[in-house]
Design a protein around this motif. Sequence first.
Motif, short mmCIF file in Angstrom:
data_model
loop_
_atom_site.label_atom_id
_atom_site.label_comp_id
_atom_site.label_asym_id
_atom_site.label_seq_id
_atom_site.Cartn_x
_atom_site.Cartn_y
_atom_site.Cartn_z
N GLY A 514 -1.86 -15.55 -0.30
CA GLY A 514 -0.97 -14.59 0.34
C GLY A 514 -0.61 -14.99 1.76
N PHE A 515 -1.58 -15.55 2.49
CA PHE A 515 -1.34 -16.28 3.75
C PHE A 515 -0.54 -15.45 4.75
N GLY A 516 -0.93 -14.21 4.98
CA GLY A 516 -0.26 -13.37 5.97
C GLY A 516 0.82 -12.49 5.40
N ALA A 517 1.41 -12.89 4.28
CA ALA A 517 2.50 -12.11 3.69
C ALA A 517 1.99 -10.78 3.16
N ASN A 518 0.80 -10.79 2.53
CA ASN A 518 0.28 -9.54 1.97
C ASN A 518 -0.11 -8.55 3.06
N GLN A 519 -0.61 -9.04 4.20
CA GLN A 519 -0.90 -8.13 5.31
C GLN A 519 0.38 -7.45 5.79
N ALA A 520 1.43 -8.26 6.01
CA ALA A 520 2.70 -7.71 6.49
C ALA A 520 3.30 -6.72 5.50
N HIS A 521 3.18 -7.01 4.22
CA HIS A 521 3.75 -6.11 3.21
C HIS A 521 3.03 -4.77 3.17
N PHE A 522 1.73 -4.76 3.43
CA PHE A 522 1.01 -3.49 3.44
C PHE A 522 1.63 -2.54 4.47
N ALA A 523 1.98 -3.08 5.63
CA ALA A 523 2.59 -2.25 6.67
C ALA A 523 4.04 -1.92 6.36
N MET A 524 4.82 -2.92 6.00
CA MET A 524 6.26 -2.69 5.80
C MET A 524 6.52 -1.75 4.63
N GLU A 525 5.80 -1.93 3.54
CA GLU A 525 5.99 -1.05 2.39
C GLU A 525 5.57 0.39 2.73
N GLY A 526 4.55 0.53 3.58
CA GLY A 526 4.18 1.86 4.04
C GLY A 526 5.32 2.52 4.80
N CYS A 527 6.01 1.74 5.62
CA CYS A 527 7.16 2.28 6.36
C CYS A 527 8.28 2.68 5.40
N ILE A 528 8.51 1.88 4.37
CA ILE A 528 9.54 2.23 3.38
C ILE A 528 9.22 3.58 2.73
N ASP A 529 7.96 3.78 2.37
CA ASP A 529 7.56 5.06 1.77
C ASP A 529 7.75 6.22 2.75
N LEU A 530 7.37 6.01 4.01
CA LEU A 530 7.52 7.08 5.00
C LEU A 530 8.98 7.45 5.22
#
Length: 872
Positions: A514-530
Motif C-alpha cells: 500500500g506504501f502510503g496510499a492506504n493511509q491517505a485513503h483512510f482519511a480522504m474516504e472519511g471526508c467523502i462520507d462526511l
Amino acid sequence: MTPLEFVLNGSRQQVLVDERASLFHALREQCGIMSVKDGCLPQGQCGCCLAIVNGAPKVTCAFPATRAAGAEILTLEGLSEDDRELCARAFAVAGGVQCGFCIPGIALRATWLLDRRPSPTRAEIAKAIDTHLCRCTGYQRIIDAIELMARARRGEPIPGLVDDGRVGESLARYGSADLVLGLRPYVGDLTRANLLYGALVLSAHARAGVLGIDTRTAAALPGVVAIVTAADVPGDRWYGLIERDWPGLVAVGEEVRCVGDVLAAVAACDDRTARDAARLIAVEYEPLPPVLDPEAALASSAPRVNPRHANLLGRSTIRRGDVDAALAASAHVVSGTWATQRVEHLFLEPESALAEPLDNGRLRLYTQGQGIFDDRRQVAGFLGMAEADIAVELVPNGGAFGGKEDMSVQAQTALLARVTNRPVRITLSREESIRIHPKRHPITMHYTVGCDEDGRLTAVRGRMIGDSGAYASVGAKVLERAAGHACGPYRVPNVDVESTAVYTNNPPSGAMRGFGANQAHFAMEGCIDLLAQKIRLDPWEMRWRNVVQQGDTFCTGQVLDKSVGARKTLLAVKDAYDSARRAGRAVGIACGIKNSGIGNGVQEWGKVRLVVERDRSVTLYNGYTEMGQGLLTVLTQFASTVTGLPASVFRPKVDSTFALGCGQTTGSRATLFGGRAVVSAAEKLKADLDRGLSLGDLVERVYAADVLVDDTTAVGSTAPPIKTHTAFGYATQLCILDERGRIDRIVAAHDVGRAVNPALCAGQIEGSIHMGLGYALTEELVCENGMPVTFKLRDLGVLRAQDMPTIEVMLVEEHEPEGPFGAKGVGEIGLVPTAAAVASALEAFDGVRRYRLPMKDSPAARAMSVGKARAR
C-alpha cells in the motif's frame, strides 16, 4: 545431551537432544524433516511446525522433545503417496498456495481432519485450521482446497491442474507441488558442508551510548568459531536503499538508535551455541532519552536521531489551483484528523541469509530479499569487495510485503563467512525479525475538503506527518506516495498537500503493501462520507459524481489519459450495494487508486534473459523477486503466449548470472515492467522459431531484453506534461455487516488491466483484503520507549481463518496500453480502500465516525479472536 527414541513416519529413530530442545529441533536437526518450518518458535502460534504426535496435531516448536519419548510421530513426509499427491493437486487447483511457507502444516492438518470428518463444513474447516496463520491468501482458497480434498476422498471428481500457459488462463502456480509438500527449500532450509550458524546481539535500548562490547566470555564458549563487531568490518559499515544511514554493526563510541540495531555477530557450530554465545556478550550502555514523537523530533531542541541526516527526512508538496479561495466558495466543508498505526508485516518466513566462500576470494550469497542486486551492492560495500566478486541468488521467500526490501542479516552473514572462510547461515527468530525490519508507517493526517451544492469536490488541503523511525529506508518515498494519493481516485481541481517524514528512535518504518496510499485513503474516504452526510447524498452516488474518468487530473497533476476503470468498479458493486441496503444491512463503501510502477521521476527497468538449455528447456532470468505473488508464473505465461511454446518449457530463475538489476520488487511494478521485458525477449525467440529453427538448434542462444522506463516526472512538478506514474489500478470495495455489527461480506471490484492469471490475480486481492481488514480492526505493533510491548503473533492482530468474512472479487479489465497484454500491477491495491470501507460500514451501523486505526472499539473488532495487545 539426552537420548530419545520415537517412531517417525513408521521408522524407529534414536537421537540425542539437548534437554532444552523442542521436538521441532529434533525433527529438523536430527531427523532431516524439512516440512516443519519455524515461523514463531517457541510460541506455537503459527502452525508452520505441525506434526501429528500419537494421533493428535501438535505445534512442535512448543512441544519439548523429551515429551516425545516413545511417541509415534507423523509429518507430511510420512503421508501415503496418494495423500501427498492429493494435497499438492487440491491446493494448486484451488489457488490455495502463494508463498507456501505455511502450507505444509495446513496440508497435514487437513489430512488429519478429513481422516476424522470426511465432509466438514467450511466453518468446521476454518475452526480446525485456527492454529495456522497465513499472511498471503486470506484463507478462502485454503478452505476451497480442503473441500476439494474432501470431495476427492469421497470419490467425487475434482478439476485437474491447468497447464495452459496462455495469458488469461489460470495456469497452476510454478512449483506449487513442491511448495505444498515442503520440498522447495527456503534459505533457512539450505545446508552446506561445514556450515556455521550465526546469531546477533541486538540493542537493549532505543537510544543509548555504547561504552563497550566485551566478547571474551562468549569467545571462550566451546563451539564458538568467530565473533565480529564493527571493528572487523573491512568496508563501509553504513548502507541503505536511498540514504547510507544504517550501520550493519554499531561501533563503540556511537549511539544505538533503535532496538533493532546490531552490535555483534557470532558464528558457531550450531544454532543453540551461537545464541548462547550472543547472550554472553556484555554491552555497556549509557541510556539516553529516546526521541519517540515525530512532531517533537522536528523541534530545534530535539536530539539528532541519526548522525547521517537531520531529523527531517523528507517533505513532499503538491499544490494546484487556489485552495483558500475554493474552500471559501464551497457550499460544504469538512475537516478532521485521522491517524494510522504502526503495523508489523508478519511474513511467515523470518529473515535468513546464507553466504559461502568461493575460489579466488569470491563469495556466494543466498538471499530472500526483494532486490537481490541491491543486496549485492550493499554487501559488497560492507565487505570492501567488488560487486562482480559476489554471486547472488534469490531463494524465493516465504512472504515479504515490502518488509524484505532493506538489508536484514545479509551483511553480517557475509562478514562471518569471510572471517571464518566457511559457509555461514543466519536466521532470525520472530522477536529479532520484529525488532529489525521496517514497519508500516504510522501517519497523522489533517484534512480539509470542500464540495459544491451538488456534492462535486472543490478542494483538498492535507497535512501529513509520518514516523519513519531510526533509519531512512524508503520512508521519504512512502510519505511522497501518501501525498500523491491524498485525493484518492477523485477529481479535485484545487490541491494543497504536504507530507513530512521524520526520524525517531522508534523501529524503522519503510515499505509495506500500500506504501502510503492506504493511509491517505483512510482519511480522504472519511471526508467523502462526511460531505455526503452534509448534503444528504447516497455514499455510492457521492463517489460516482467525483471519481476520475479518462481525461481527468490525478492529485499530482497527471492527466489520466488511458486505462481508467474506476467507474467500472463502482458499477460492478452497485447491485450488491443496493441489495444489502434494501435488506437493512449496514454497508460501507470506499474507492481506491494505486500506482503501478514507482514513477515520480525514478528510472525503472524490466530486464530479462531467455536462455535455451541443452535439455531443450528455456531458463527465464529476470531481476525481480518471487515472494508468493506468482510473478514467476505470470512471466512464464507471457513467454508461453508469445512463443507458442508450452509453459512447461520455461524455468524461471533469479540470480546474478546476468546483470539484471531492476531495483526492488516494489510499487506493483514487477508484472508491468518484467512482463514487458519478457514479451520483448520472447518475440526474438519466436522470430527464430518462425524461421523453422527448433530449440535443439538454438541451444545456448541468449535472448535479451532491457526495457527502460524513464518518462515519469517528480512529485510536485508543475511543468507539463506531468506524468508521475506509468499506470494505475482502481478499485471499489463494499463492507457489509451483519445485525450484530460483525463483518459478514466484502465485495471487491478491481480494475486489473488484464487478468493474466485470473486465479492468481483474485488470490492476490483476497490476501490484500485479509491484510486490510486486520489493518482496519486489529493489527498494531504497540511500542513503549521504542520497544514493542509484545512479540506474540495473536496479540499482533493478524486475522485467523475463523475471523474472515466471505470475500467476493470481481475482476474488471480496462486495457493498459503500457502493460504487457494490457496488464498492470495488483499486488497492493487490494487493501488500499479496505479500512475506509470498514469505517464507513461501522458508522452506518452505530453512527460513530472513527478517525484512528485500528478501530478496536468497534463491534467488528471485538468479534475477532486476535489483536488484544495494548500499551501497558
